[in-house]
Design a protein around this motif. Structure first.
Motif, short mmCIF file in Angstrom:
data_model
loop_
_atom_site.label_atom_id
_atom_site.label_comp_id
_atom_site.label_asym_id
_atom_site.label_seq_id
_atom_site.Cartn_x
_atom_site.Cartn_y
_atom_site.Cartn_z
N LYS A 266 0.83 -1.21 0.00
CA LYS A 266 0.00 0.00 0.00
C LYS A 266 0.87 1.26 0.00
O LYS A 266 0.58 2.22 -0.72
N LEU A 267 1.92 1.26 0.81
CA LEU A 267 2.82 2.42 0.84
C LEU A 267 3.51 2.61 -0.50
O LEU A 267 3.67 3.74 -0.98
N LEU A 268 3.93 1.51 -1.12
CA LEU A 268 4.58 1.61 -2.43
C LEU A 268 3.61 2.15 -3.48
O LEU A 268 4.01 2.97 -4.32
N LEU A 269 2.36 1.70 -3.46
CA LEU A 269 1.38 2.23 -4.41
C LEU A 269 1.17 3.73 -4.18
O LEU A 269 1.11 4.51 -5.14
N LEU A 270 1.09 4.12 -2.93
CA LEU A 270 0.92 5.53 -2.60
C LEU A 270 2.10 6.36 -3.10
O LEU A 270 1.93 7.37 -3.78
N VAL A 271 3.29 5.91 -2.78
CA VAL A 271 4.50 6.66 -3.14
C VAL A 271 4.71 6.66 -4.65
O VAL A 271 5.04 7.69 -5.24
N GLN A 272 4.52 5.51 -5.28
CA GLN A 272 4.71 5.45 -6.73
C GLN A 272 3.70 6.35 -7.45
O GLN A 272 4.03 7.00 -8.43
N GLY A 273 2.49 6.39 -6.92
CA GLY A 273 1.49 7.30 -7.49
C GLY A 273 1.93 8.75 -7.37
O GLY A 273 1.79 9.53 -8.31
N ALA A 274 2.47 9.11 -6.22
CA ALA A 274 2.95 10.49 -6.03
C ALA A 274 4.13 10.79 -6.95
O ALA A 274 4.25 11.91 -7.45
N ARG A 275 4.97 9.79 -7.16
CA ARG A 275 6.13 9.99 -8.03
C ARG A 275 5.70 10.35 -9.45
O ARG A 275 6.39 11.07 -10.15
N ASN A 276 4.58 9.82 -9.86
CA ASN A 276 4.12 10.03 -11.23
C ASN A 276 3.01 11.06 -11.36
O ASN A 276 2.80 11.61 -12.42
N GLU A 277 2.30 11.33 -10.29
CA GLU A 277 1.13 12.21 -10.32
C GLU A 277 1.46 13.64 -10.68
O GLU A 277 0.70 14.30 -11.38
N ARG A 278 2.58 14.15 -10.28
CA ARG A 278 2.84 15.57 -10.49
C ARG A 278 2.87 15.94 -11.97
O ARG A 278 2.66 17.08 -12.33
#
Length: 158
Positions: free
Chosen positions: A113-125
């Motif tokens: 879950k943390l990896l999905l959250l962080v990976q999403g943030a890495r790409n979301e911007r």
């Protein structure tokens, strides 16, 4: 450039390895700042991801993600892609281990879950720019940690 670095693939490989090395340096800094505290390391990693998503257009993980997408489009069996996958698998093992050391419930599930959250943030911007949903990464990370047994903590107390 080719005269000094060889083939295009060699140049790209060296660049990707430099991105992976930068990411490892970030982990080493987190480890130095929070020795013997796996929960604090996780929180620092999540906050680092939030700040990197908002401040750095050249954050190494986002570049690795873009490179992986490009490599899959060119050749899904490219050895460079395999190197990126190995890097991400090692990151996952690191997060799972920290969740285990912190004695969280379902450490593997929390890590994912943390990896999905962080990976999403890495790409979301790239979609929303500064001030988008990645502003909530630290808060969402804290919510996940609390749901798995941590005490709620102020976001900047890492």
């Amino acid at each position: 450039i080719f005269k000094n670095f060889g083939t295009r693939d060699h140049l790209v490989f060296d660049f990707l390895k430099s991105l992976m090395k930068q990411a490892e340096q970030s982990w080493k800094q987190i480890e130095r700042e929070h020795p013997n505290d796996p929960e604090a390391r996780l929180r620092a990693w999540v906050l680092h991801s939030q700040f990197a998503a908002n401040l750095s257009d050249q954050e190494e993980h986002a570049q690795l993600s873009r490179a992986a997408v490009d490599l899959i489009g060119i050749d899904g069996k490219n050895p460079l892609l395999s190197e990126i996958v190995r890097f991400w698998q090692a990151e996952r093992r690191k997060i799972v281990k920290l969740c285990e050391q912190a004695k969280f419930r379902d450490p593997s599930g929390l890590a994912d879950k943390l990896l999905l959250l962080v990976q999403g943030a890495r790409n979301e911007r790239n979609c929303y720019g500064f001030g988008g949903p990645s502003q909530k990464v630290g808060e969402a990370g804290d919510d996940l940690l609390v749901a798995h047994g941590a005490e709620r903590k102020p976001l900047m107390e890492v």
